[in-house]
Design an enzyme around this catalytic site. Structure first.
Site, mmCIF file in Angstrom:
data_model
loop_
_atom_site.group_PDB
_atom_site.id
_atom_site.type_symbol
_atom_site.label_atom_id
_atom_site.label_comp_id
_atom_site.label_asym_id
_atom_site.label_seq_id
_atom_site.Cartn_x
_atom_site.Cartn_y
_atom_site.Cartn_z
ATOM 1 N N CYS A 95 0.996 -1.470 0.122
ATOM 2 C CA CYS A 95 -0.154 -0.065 0.124
ATOM 3 C C CYS A 95 0.764 1.074 -0.153
ATOM 4 O O CYS A 95 2.235 1.165 0.199
ATOM 5 C CB CYS A 95 -0.855 -0.177 1.310
ATOM 6 S SG CYS A 95 -1.347 -1.381 1.858
ATOM 7 N N GLU A 994 19.535 -14.459 -16.668
ATOM 8 C CA GLU A 994 19.898 -13.288 -15.994
ATOM 9 C C GLU A 994 21.216 -12.679 -16.217
ATOM 10 O O GLU A 994 21.694 -11.760 -15.659
ATOM 11 C CB GLU A 994 19.724 -13.135 -14.498
ATOM 12 C CG GLU A 994 20.642 -14.384 -13.572
ATOM 13 C CD GLU A 994 20.499 -14.249 -12.219
ATOM 14 O OE1 GLU A 994 20.553 -13.032 -11.690
ATOM 15 O OE2 GLU A 994 19.870 -15.304 -11.608
ATOM 16 N N LYS A 1045 15.847 -22.579 -5.991
ATOM 17 C CA LYS A 1045 16.123 -22.075 -4.809
ATOM 18 C C LYS A 1045 15.437 -20.967 -4.408
ATOM 19 O O LYS A 1045 15.964 -19.666 -4.414
ATOM 20 C CB LYS A 1045 17.528 -21.904 -4.792
ATOM 21 C CG LYS A 1045 18.242 -21.159 -5.977
ATOM 22 C CD LYS A 1045 19.597 -20.829 -5.885
ATOM 23 C CE LYS A 1045 20.394 -20.108 -6.849
ATOM 24 N NZ LYS A 1045 21.792 -19.786 -6.706
#
Length: 1191
Positions: A95, A994, A1045
């Site tokens: 929020c 990545e 993992k």
């Protein structure tokens, strides 16, 4: 990184109706799961017993009818209940929050208008439902606008008393029953000596809100309660609190809407199912110039599913929260348990009528709000002190902290465990208003103080316009620090001053010196009362070490000893593994797995960041108290009369000390969890019930410690109940009987030896653990020369404890938890393959969605291990079994990637041998059936077959294939480029992983030999991420977690960082590269939404993808990702590959992708989010042909 063989299959639908039809086999997977696949050992007896798990057709029909009836009874304002794989308990939220306060307490309408600006500028922190016009929730808490209410009631002919002489609040009721509810509330108030002055319908503009919000819109009624004559302010506050609490407990009935937003003599809450701009148009009170206030706390909510409700909007009664409480289940359980030891001079016998402290079916914020309000009202703590108790700083490792503050936190740790998780909590009771950050500081908070003596705090900058020349102070909240304004004293109180005053308010240091007990103190007190440790080991030399029969009895294998335990004793850390997990789930094993193996660790993703336990070690702590808790509501020295442990692992001598300890009047009850083998399965069940009865009686009799012990197993024909089952049953039995806080529980067991085992025991109620068989094995191995002969017993204990501590820290950090005290009893696991009755008895509150084995089956497996070890007809039990849980062994556990299958594949590929390919298919499908949930599905054969002409050709199907996200570095550059060329030729997609991709691979490429990867991944390391990299992608994939993992980061050692890798990753050759858990830039769901927006801006034509890992609640997370405007979701299974990770992470974190995909599909359909054309993709450790799902 991923394993050698992967398959990525995706399905897509343009409409909800089409999705529901085309994916029914996946969406209905778990509902139709055949429990006959779930068994224990491979014996025929076990198979027969596992078949008893099946529900009869009549039972199944009844369950379906009950679920349908529940849905039919659902009221318009209620969110959907638990159904399929969706469970509302898995809802998360993030929020925007802020407040503005006149420090001098002067009221003005400008404060409210400024709060409106602040709220509307945080609109991006909230989210919208599927209609794009209903917010997830917004609200404002303000001081009571007396002038406005005085005029409003005057129109009803009612004269409102002076401000302070009444309390008010807004209720959510329904048109049909509001009169009856109000009458009952009036009667309850009268019985408590209070008078209801009047009720008022809160004026509202229905056209200001969305369609979804209108369907569940409440009747907002405001009550005014008169302060009795002669009652002082504090007494009136407590009366009002009791009235609200009892009304919330007693006036809620089936079919009736009844919710109290707030009830206070200082503040009032306006909130609802709005976006932050709709709030100010819906409630016309908020537009009235007569609405004058000196503070305003605003909140806008991003719920990860689209079933937020009016009731769950913030602010709550005393707080507004941005973040997540990760330890909620344990906090709530222990709060219930404290009801057995709490007493209050303020409320006397009436205290029990305020229970449960935490009302049912609340969010984490709602639960926190209940406890914070209760602490403040029932214990005479100030609001800031209550917040300090629940959200302490990272004091354990902070050597610069003043001693008096350290001692306060040490005392508070004995009073209550931290409510741990990333959190910015703003709080107010009308006098104080402030904010606190969690110990990690994983939520932003900035504040200004102006020359007008106004303080503005918000979760980000840019929400409030102020001339820099008017700013007298500008700063940010730091981890664990508190910001506070006291409007009565009319001053801003800085963290140092505030906490110093609270720390000095009682003699905490003196209490600790007088009452705190340490193990050293107990050792010194019993120095003449300690038997030699050698007396404990009575086995002959021929049965020591690897020949100890108890190893087989408790399920040890040669892999356990060689791959897990010896590295822990030698290197003081857990051994690393690689390439993922393709062994069977525990519920499909043929080798009597111990109960721990049925549990999978949960982890943080998207809504909540994991943390790095090594680089952020300063916030991690293994310290925790042991022993009974005193009365929470009465601060005293007795509260620190506990044993303080530096870590949860007890040595054998220390355990023996505690078992016979009488120091300072403490007494210990040893609960024997063994029984005679000839008593059979019934003896196993009776032993668990006996342990619960004896534990309850000991708690009632004033014993301070309970020691669950299986020391007697293997002697005199005795078998041990699983320590985990005995512990779980006892822990929950003591909670239900309100005795849990009267005792500490120590587990002395031969069964637990791995990090995961210790974590599960801690998660289900253990305060300390002595894995004595692991210690005795290490001592024997030392004597045999396997471990250095110079190592003494103390060094063995220390090495193991250090390895376990490091492992526990990694497991806790995956979930964003920093302290062991918070992790204990938090039950942060999902069970896969445990039956509902077993879960209800031993692991209450744990998700076990596919059902499974019963307590009787686990009992029979325990008896089978005894029979294998000591039975006359047993094989040579002097040789420890090696079923091959980690590495394939002939005749052992099945593995998906077994040698004959790989050999056939290689033969088929090299020589184009079709027979070899058929052999490959057969062996692989057989392996899947033995190892995976999807292998338990059977094809429906009674349907009319589809004509082959209606099926897409293979050339089109393969265009949906994608490789796993393997960065080069994990595989060679040549292999990486070959995969790209292959996928480009068939029209599929390869994934960079990545590690990035060099620009020469996507610029000026030969179309027939293009090395360009269509999917470019963006992970937390941002390796190789440039504008060019992003612009040359078809898909941009945000990696939030890795299947092998989840919740952990990665590391490429320096010696592996070659010149090519360094060039691509924009680094330096030879320098190690860290890919941390994704928390330093993606704190929560709204941060991910911003990253999605940024990536879309960098490449408007790319499809934005988010990679998640299967776990319970991943569907709810996925719906939040969809609301964040992702167009593609990848669900990775637990069996993915990795270059290196601890075996604990590889084996015990994450769930099968089948559960994740099924849940994600069901929840997205339930949320009407599949209508956005969202694509779900799964990654699995097996072959491309196996799991392709057609469009």
């Amino acid at each position: 990184m991923a394993p050698t063989i992967t398959d990525n299959c995706e399905f897509e639908c343009a409409t909800v109706e089409a999705t529901t039809t085309s994916t029914s086999t996946i969406g209905d997977f778990v509902d139709n799961f055949d429990n006959s696949a779930i068994g224990g050992s491979g014996s025929s007896d076990n198979i027969e017993q596992s078949n008893e798990l099946h529900l009869s057709e009549e039972q199944q029909d009844q369950d379906v009818q009950d679920e349908q009836q529940q849905q039919q009874q659902q009221m318009p304002w209620e969110a959907p209940g638990k159904q399929g794989l969706y469970d509302p308990q898995n809802e998360h939220e993030a929020c925007g929050v802020g407040f503005i306060v006149a420090i001098d307490g002067k009221r003005s309408h400008k404060i409210l208008r400024d709060a409106q600006t602040l709220s509307e500028r945080m609109n991006h922190r909230g989210a919208c439902a599927c209609d794009n016009d209903t917010g997830d929730g917004a609200g404002v808490l303000a001081s009571i606008p007396h002038g406005l209410y005085f005029k409003a009631l005057a129109k009803q002919g009612v004269t409102l008393p002076e401000l302070g002489d009444y309390a008010t609040g807004i209720f959510y009721l329904d048109e049909a029953q509001h009169s009856a509810a109000e009458k009952e509330f009036d009667d309850l108030a009268k019985s408590l000596g209070l008078e209801v002055i009047a009720w008022r319908t809160v004026p509202a503009n229905q056209s200001a809100i969305g369609v979804v919000a209108r369907k569940s819109e409440p009747l907002s009624r405001q009550v005014f309660v008169r302060r009795p004559a002669g009652s002082d302010e504090k007494a009136f506050e407590r009366q009002v609190f009791v009235l609200r609490k009892r009304a919330s407990h007693e006036l809620i009935k089936p079919g009736r809407r009844f919710y109290i937003c707030s009830l206070s003599d200082r503040t009032v809450v306006y909130k609802g199912l709005f976006t932050s701009d709709q709030l100010w148009n819906y409630y016309t009170d908020l537009k009235d110039p007569e609405f004058e206030t000196y503070l305003a706390l605003v909140h806008t909510r991003f719920s990860t599913n689209t079933f937020p409700s009016w009731e769950r909007a913030h602010p709550l009664r005393v707080l507004a929260h941005n973040g997540e409480i990760n330890t909620l289940r344990g906090n709530v359980n222990l709060m219930k348990a404290r009801e057995g030891v709490m007493q209050s001079d303020l409320f006397g016998d009436q205290l029990k009528k305020l229970y449960p402290v935490v009302e049912p079916n609340l969010s984490d914020s709602g639960s926190f709000d209940c406890v914070l309000e209760f602490l403040t009202m029932a214990s005479e703590r100030s609001l800031p002190e209550s917040v300090m108790t629940m959200v302490p700083e990272a004091w354990q490792n902070d050597k610069t902290m003043p001693q008096e503050k350290r001692d306060f936190y040490h005392w508070a740790a004995c009073v209550m465990e931290p409510w741990d998780g990333p959190a910015l909590i703003s709080f107010t009771d009308g006098r104080y208003i402030g904010a606190v950050l969690d110990r990690n500081g994983l939520r932003p908070s900035r504040f200004y103080v102006t020359k007008e003596n106004v303080l503005v705090m918000a979760s980000e900058v840019g929400v409030y316009d102020v001339d820099p020349s008017q700013v007298t102070l500008k700063s940010r909240l730091k981890p664990g620090r508190m910001l506070l304004v006291d409007t009565k004293e009319q001053k801003l109180i800085q963290d140092i001053e505030l906490k110093s005053k609270i720390a000095k308010s009682r003699p905490h240091s003196e209490w600790l010196q007088q009452k705190m007990i340490t193990l050293d103190e107990i050792r010194n007190a019993n120095v003449l009362n300690t038997p030699p440790v050698d007396e404990l080991a009575k086995l002959p030399a021929s049965q020591r070490g690897i020949f100890d029969p108890r190893l087989s009895l408790f399920g040890y294998t040669t892999e356990t000893v060689n791959m897990l335990l010896i590295p822990m004793f030698k290197n003081k850390k857990e051994a690393l593994g690689s390439m993922g997990n393709d062994a069977p789930l525990a519920c499909l094993s043929n080798f009597q797995p111990v109960p721990y193996e049925y549990f999978k660790q949960l982890f943080a993703q998207v809504t909540n960041p994991p943390i790095d336990p090594f680089r952020e070690k300063v916030v991690m702590s293994m310290q925790c108290p042991l022993g009974p808790e005193a009365n929470l509501l009465q601060p005293s020295a007795q509260q620190v009369h506990r044993i303080w442990l530096t870590n949860p692992i007890l040595s054998i001598p220390d355990t023996q000390l505690l078992k016979r300890n009488t120091h300072r009047g403490w007494r210990t009850k040893v609960l024997d969890i063994t029984f005679q083998f000839n008593e059979g399965v019934q003896g196993y069940l009776d032993a668990i019930d006996r342990v619960c009865r004896e534990g309850y009686a000991a708690a009632q009799a004033g014993f301070q410690l309970l020691v669950i012990s299986d020391r007697g197993a293997g002697t005199g024909g005795k078998v041990a109940v699983s320590a985990l089952l005995a512990l779980g049953a006892l822990h929950h039995h003591l909670i239900e009987t309100l005795q849990r806080m009267k005792v500490g529980i120590v587990v002395e067991t031969a069964e637990a030896r791995e990090v995961h085992h210790i974590c599960v025991l801690l998660g289900y109620g253990a305060d300390a653990i002595c894995p004595y068989l692991a210690f005795e094995l290490a001592q024997a191995l030392r004597d045999d020369g396997v471990i250095g002969p110079e190592v003494n017993d103390k060094q063995i204990y220390a090495a193991y404890a250090q390895a376990i501590d490091t492992g526990i820290a990694k497991v806790m950090a995956k979930m964003g938890i920093s302290t062991l005290q918070s992790y204990k009893s938090a039950q942060i696991f999902e069970a896969v393959g445990l039956g509902n009755d077993l879960v209800a008895k031993c692991f209450r509150g744990t998700q076990s969605r596919i059902g499974g084995v019963t307590l009787e089956i686990l009992a029979k497996e325990g008896l089978e291990r005894y029979q294998l070890t000591y039975g006359k007809a047993a094989p040579d039990t002097r040789i420890l079994r090696n079923p091959g849980q980690y590495h394939w062994r002939h005749g052992g556990e099945a593995h998906i990637n077994e040698p004959s299958s790989i050999g056939s594949l290689q033969e088929a590929a090299v020589n184009k041998n079709l027979d070899a390919f058929e052999a490959f298919k057969k062996t692989t499908l057989d392996s899947v059936k033995k190892c995976a949930l999807r292998g338990q599905l059977e094809f429906v054969t009674d349907r009319q077959s589809i004509d082959i002409s209606e099926v897409e050709p293979a050339s089109e199907i393969v265009k949906r294939f994608a490789t796993g996200a393997m960065s080069f570095g994990s595989i060679s550059l040549e292999a990486h480029q070959t995969l790209s060329i292959t996928m480009n030729r068939i029209g599929g997609k390869s994934n960079t992983g990545e590690g990035g991709e060099d620009s020469d691979r996507y610029l000026n490429q030969d179309p027939n030999n293009s090395r360009r990867s269509a999917i470019k991944q963006v992970a937390s390391g941002r390796f190789g991420v440039t504008a060019s990299y992003l612009a040359n992608a078809d898909d941009l994939q945000i990696k939030m977690a890795q299947g092998a993992k989840p919740g952990e980061g990665g590391e490429l050692p320096g010696y592996k960082v070659t010149k090519d890798i360094a060039k691509t990753r924009k680094s330096v050759p030879g320098v190690g590269l860290i890919s941390p858990p994704p928390h330093h830039d993606i704190y929560s769901i709204e941060d991910l939404a911003e990253l999605i927006y940024d990536l879309k801006c960098s490449n408007p034509n790319a499809r934005i993808s988010v990679k998640l890992v299967s776990e319970v609640g991943v569907g709810v997370v996925a719906s939040g990702v969809a609301k964040g405007k992702a167009e593609h979701i990848v669900i990775s299974g637990h069996d993915g590959g990795t270059g290196a990770s601890s075996w604990t992470g590889i084996k015990n974190a994450g769930l099968p992708w089948e559960l994740g995909v099924a849940e994600t599909h069901q929840v997205l359909v339930l949320n009407n989010l599949r209508s956005r054309g969202l694509v779900i993709q799964m990654t699995a450790l097996e072959n491309l042909f196996r799991t392709c799902i057609p469009k």
